[in-house]
Design a protein around this motif. Structure first.
Motif, mmCIF file in Angstrom:
data_model
loop_
_atom_site.group_PDB
_atom_site.id
_atom_site.type_symbol
_atom_site.label_atom_id
_atom_site.label_comp_id
_atom_site.label_asym_id
_atom_site.label_seq_id
_atom_site.Cartn_x
_atom_site.Cartn_y
_atom_site.Cartn_z
ATOM 1 N N MET A 199 -11.361 -85.498 50.188
ATOM 2 C CA MET A 199 -10.391 -86.462 49.702
ATOM 3 C C MET A 199 -10.387 -87.724 50.525
ATOM 4 S SD MET A 199 -7.667 -83.715 48.149
ATOM 5 C CE MET A 199 -6.362 -84.955 47.786
ATOM 6 N N ARG A 200 -10.186 -87.329 51.708
ATOM 7 C CA ARG A 200 -10.034 -88.390 52.584
ATOM 8 C C ARG A 200 -11.152 -89.325 52.800
ATOM 9 N NH1 ARG A 200 -5.820 -85.923 56.421
ATOM 10 N NH2 ARG A 200 -4.353 -85.489 54.711
ATOM 11 N N ASN A 201 -12.405 -88.574 52.897
ATOM 12 C CA ASN A 201 -13.727 -89.602 52.779
ATOM 13 C C ASN A 201 -13.753 -90.512 51.602
ATOM 14 O OD1 ASN A 201 -14.574 -88.615 54.893
ATOM 15 N ND2 ASN A 201 -15.929 -86.969 54.049
ATOM 16 N N HIS A 202 -13.090 -89.929 50.432
ATOM 17 C CA HIS A 202 -12.958 -90.910 49.209
ATOM 18 C C HIS A 202 -11.829 -91.765 49.163
ATOM 19 C CE1 HIS A 202 -16.515 -88.401 48.400
ATOM 20 N NE2 HIS A 202 -16.942 -89.097 47.363
ATOM 21 N N GLY A 203 -11.017 -91.902 50.109
ATOM 22 C CA GLY A 203 -9.682 -92.578 50.139
ATOM 23 C C GLY A 203 -8.747 -91.906 49.395
ATOM 24 N N LEU A 204 -8.789 -90.585 49.168
ATOM 25 C CA LEU A 204 -7.564 -89.989 48.427
ATOM 26 C C LEU A 204 -6.785 -89.064 49.477
ATOM 27 C CD1 LEU A 204 -9.874 -89.022 45.183
ATOM 28 C CD2 LEU A 204 -7.955 -90.742 45.501
ATOM 29 N N GLY A 205 -5.859 -88.417 49.075
ATOM 30 C CA GLY A 205 -5.005 -87.595 49.739
ATOM 31 C C GLY A 205 -4.401 -87.870 51.194
ATOM 32 N N ARG A 206 -4.340 -89.192 51.504
ATOM 33 C CA ARG A 206 -4.076 -89.627 52.859
ATOM 34 C C ARG A 206 -2.813 -89.466 53.004
ATOM 35 N NH1 ARG A 206 -7.532 -95.277 52.740
ATOM 36 N NH2 ARG A 206 -9.708 -94.357 53.043
ATOM 37 N N GLY A 207 -1.754 -89.371 51.946
ATOM 38 C CA GLY A 207 -0.482 -89.084 52.232
ATOM 39 C C GLY A 207 0.092 -87.737 51.940
ATOM 40 N N GLY A 208 -0.829 -86.762 51.775
ATOM 41 C CA GLY A 208 -0.569 -85.249 51.605
ATOM 42 C C GLY A 208 0.062 -84.627 52.808
ATOM 43 N N ASN A 209 1.006 -83.892 52.610
ATOM 44 C CA ASN A 209 1.329 -83.026 53.742
ATOM 45 C C ASN A 209 2.073 -81.566 53.221
ATOM 46 O OD1 ASN A 209 4.050 -83.657 53.738
ATOM 47 N ND2 ASN A 209 3.490 -85.585 54.373
ATOM 48 N N LEU A 210 2.378 -80.878 53.976
ATOM 49 C CA LEU A 210 3.293 -79.417 53.686
ATOM 50 C C LEU A 210 4.646 -79.909 52.996
ATOM 51 C CD1 LEU A 210 2.416 -77.139 56.438
ATOM 52 C CD2 LEU A 210 1.425 -77.227 54.138
ATOM 53 N N ASN A 211 5.062 -81.023 53.162
ATOM 54 C CA ASN A 211 6.235 -81.652 52.614
ATOM 55 C C ASN A 211 6.100 -81.919 51.092
ATOM 56 O OD1 ASN A 211 7.825 -80.798 54.878
ATOM 57 N ND2 ASN A 211 7.280 -82.917 55.850
ATOM 58 N N ASN A 212 5.013 -82.447 50.695
ATOM 59 C CA ASN A 212 4.692 -83.041 49.265
ATOM 60 C C ASN A 212 3.779 -82.321 48.525
ATOM 61 O OD1 ASN A 212 2.475 -84.277 50.305
ATOM 62 N ND2 ASN A 212 3.552 -85.939 50.742
ATOM 63 N N ALA A 213 3.310 -81.191 49.013
ATOM 64 C CA ALA A 213 2.315 -80.395 48.204
ATOM 65 C C ALA A 213 2.081 -79.011 48.669
ATOM 66 C CB ALA A 213 0.889 -81.168 48.229
ATOM 67 N N ILE A 214 1.778 -78.277 47.909
ATOM 68 C CA ILE A 214 1.239 -76.633 48.251
ATOM 69 C C ILE A 214 -0.044 -76.912 48.801
ATOM 70 C CG2 ILE A 214 1.007 -74.380 47.337
ATOM 71 C CD1 ILE A 214 2.811 -75.099 45.050
ATOM 72 N N VAL A 215 -0.017 -76.206 49.984
ATOM 73 C CA VAL A 215 -1.486 -76.325 50.567
ATOM 74 C C VAL A 215 -1.867 -74.959 50.837
ATOM 75 C CG1 VAL A 215 -2.891 -77.110 52.524
ATOM 76 C CG2 VAL A 215 -1.166 -78.441 51.958
ATOM 77 N N ILE A 216 -3.301 -74.641 50.253
ATOM 78 C CA ILE A 216 -3.828 -73.199 50.306
ATOM 79 C C ILE A 216 -5.044 -73.168 51.098
ATOM 80 C CG2 ILE A 216 -4.650 -71.184 48.729
ATOM 81 C CD1 ILE A 216 -3.128 -73.509 46.459
ATOM 82 N N ASP A 217 -5.183 -72.372 51.989
ATOM 83 C CA ASP A 217 -6.470 -71.891 52.679
ATOM 84 C C ASP A 217 -7.333 -70.829 51.945
ATOM 85 O OD1 ASP A 217 -5.426 -69.511 53.006
ATOM 86 O OD2 ASP A 217 -4.938 -69.807 55.394
ATOM 87 N N ASP A 218 -8.069 -70.230 52.545
ATOM 88 C CA ASP A 218 -9.336 -69.470 51.950
ATOM 89 C C ASP A 218 -8.488 -68.037 51.270
ATOM 90 O OD1 ASP A 218 -11.120 -70.873 52.552
ATOM 91 O OD2 ASP A 218 -11.811 -69.569 54.416
ATOM 92 N N GLU A 219 -7.126 -67.901 51.641
ATOM 93 C CA GLU A 219 -6.510 -66.908 51.287
ATOM 94 C C GLU A 219 -4.901 -66.995 50.644
ATOM 95 O OE1 GLU A 219 -5.915 -61.903 52.295
ATOM 96 O OE2 GLU A 219 -6.969 -63.216 53.296
ATOM 97 N N PHE A 220 -4.196 -67.590 51.707
ATOM 98 C CA PHE A 220 -2.719 -67.931 51.485
ATOM 99 C C PHE A 220 -2.325 -69.496 51.219
ATOM 100 C CE2 PHE A 220 -3.582 -64.556 54.388
ATOM 101 C CZ PHE A 220 -2.964 -63.178 53.838
ATOM 102 N N VAL A 221 -1.179 -69.193 50.856
ATOM 103 C CA VAL A 221 -0.478 -70.493 50.718
ATOM 104 C C VAL A 221 0.198 -70.822 52.150
ATOM 105 C CG1 VAL A 221 1.918 -71.507 50.015
ATOM 106 C CG2 VAL A 221 0.427 -70.183 48.429
ATOM 107 N N LEU A 222 0.004 -71.960 52.620
ATOM 108 C CA LEU A 222 0.407 -72.408 54.225
ATOM 109 C C LEU A 222 1.849 -72.821 54.143
ATOM 110 C CD1 LEU A 222 -2.856 -74.009 55.262
ATOM 111 C CD2 LEU A 222 -2.225 -71.704 55.385
ATOM 112 N N ASN A 223 2.432 -73.285 53.142
ATOM 113 C CA ASN A 223 3.796 -73.916 53.187
ATOM 114 C C ASN A 223 4.695 -72.566 53.526
ATOM 115 O OD1 ASN A 223 2.199 -75.013 51.071
ATOM 116 N ND2 ASN A 223 3.824 -76.734 51.147
#
Length: 304
Positions: free
Chosen positions: A201-225
């Motif tokens: 996303m970052r390489n395509h100019g997307l998602g630059r404002g995303g963080n744990l305060n404004n999105a659910i972020v998921i790794d290979d197994e769990f929700v990181l929030n």
């Protein structure tokens, strides 16, 4: 009678664009009957206006973005449009100081709060609904969306992610708004993304404002929030939130049943275009007597 709605007074908020990362001021202003939802880019010369309509959704990479033939863009409008649908807002001017609506907390709940703070008022004009008369369907591989005749408004969506965080809850949800509240059941569901997508996303100019305060972020197994999920099935509820916002770009509440599998912004927009291109499949209706309207629309929060 069921009347059109706008705001009583102007109200503003400031936030960050999810994809641009830019700070943006959002101002919502009352608008006259039959004017619809109009976006205004106050950061550009002449403050050009862009009306929300399906034919202008010309960028659907991870959001719904209006793009005019002169290149004026209004991005990530779906959460705000979803809030308008949930509160029955027909006419509004949306001023922004950047090319993207602020993401807030990743749901439509902050926009609901903002709109209710501005005060919702009825106008001296009948609300115009679009009643679906014939089934309209769009497919793309194993993805599909459909609008069917239904005396009300209900949404059924299925997502398919073979991932531990998704497998812990149902991936199909149906909400009939004759018996369920948009505010209670849908508005708080947040957008989500995977850690492995961030670099792309970052390489395509997307998602630059995303963080744990404004999105659910998921790794290979769990929700990181740290706070976890707001609903066990928050992922699919957010997809319903998105779909309601995408559908409301048509400019009127739909009297229909919407359902889909693995749908996204592009497919939702294709469905609207297909509906509008099939004149026999829909009609405009208004209701002088509120009791004649489907019960789905009796649950709108009361206007001032």
């Amino acid at each position: 009678m069921i009347l059109q709605r706008t705001l009583k007074k102007a109200i503003s908020a400031t936030g960050v664009g999810l994809h641009s990362g830019e700070r943006v001021k959002l101002t919502l202003l009352p608008a006259p009957p039959d004017s619809g939802i109009v976006f205004r880019r106050t950061d550009l010369p002449g403050s050009p206006e862009v009306r929300a309509e399906p034919s202008l959704v010309n960028d659907t990479r991870l959001s719904s973005t209006l793009v005019t033939d002169t290149g004026v863009r209004i991005g990530t409008i779906e959460h705000l449009m979803s809030a308008f649908a949930g509160l029955g807002i027909d006419n509004l001017i949306v001023e922004v100081t950047a090319a993207e609506i602020p993401i807030m907390d990743g749901s439509s709940a902050p926009f609901i709060y903002l709109l209710e703070s501005g005060g919702i008022v009825e106008q001296d004009a009948y609300k115009r609904f679009i009643r679906v008369k014939e089934t309209v369907r769009v497919e793309e591989g194993d993805k599909w969306v459909v609008l069917e005749p239904h005396e009300g408004f209900k949404v059924k969506l299925a997502i398919e992610f073979n991932h531990p965080a998704f497998n812990r809850a149902p991936q199909t949800v149906e909400i009939d708004f004759a018996s369920h509240s948009y505010i209670d059941e849908i508005s708080r569901a947040r957008t989500f993304g995977f850690m492995h997508e961030v670099e792309y996303m970052r390489n395509h100019g997307l998602g630059r404002g995303g963080n744990l305060n404004n999105a659910i972020v998921i790794d290979d197994e769990f929700v990181l929030n740290p706070e976890g999920l707001r609903f066990p099935d928050e992922f699919v509820r957010h997809k319903i939130l998105d779909a309601i916002g995408d559908l409301y770009i048509i400019g009127h509440p739909l009297i229909a049943a919407f359902s889909g599998c693995k749908s996204g912004h592009a497919l939702n927009n294709r469905l609207l275009r297909q509906l509008l291109a099939t004149p026999s499949a829909w009609e405009y209706v208004s209701f002088k007597d509120p009791l004649d309207a489907p019960s789905s629309f009796h649950r709108l929060p009361e206007a001032a």
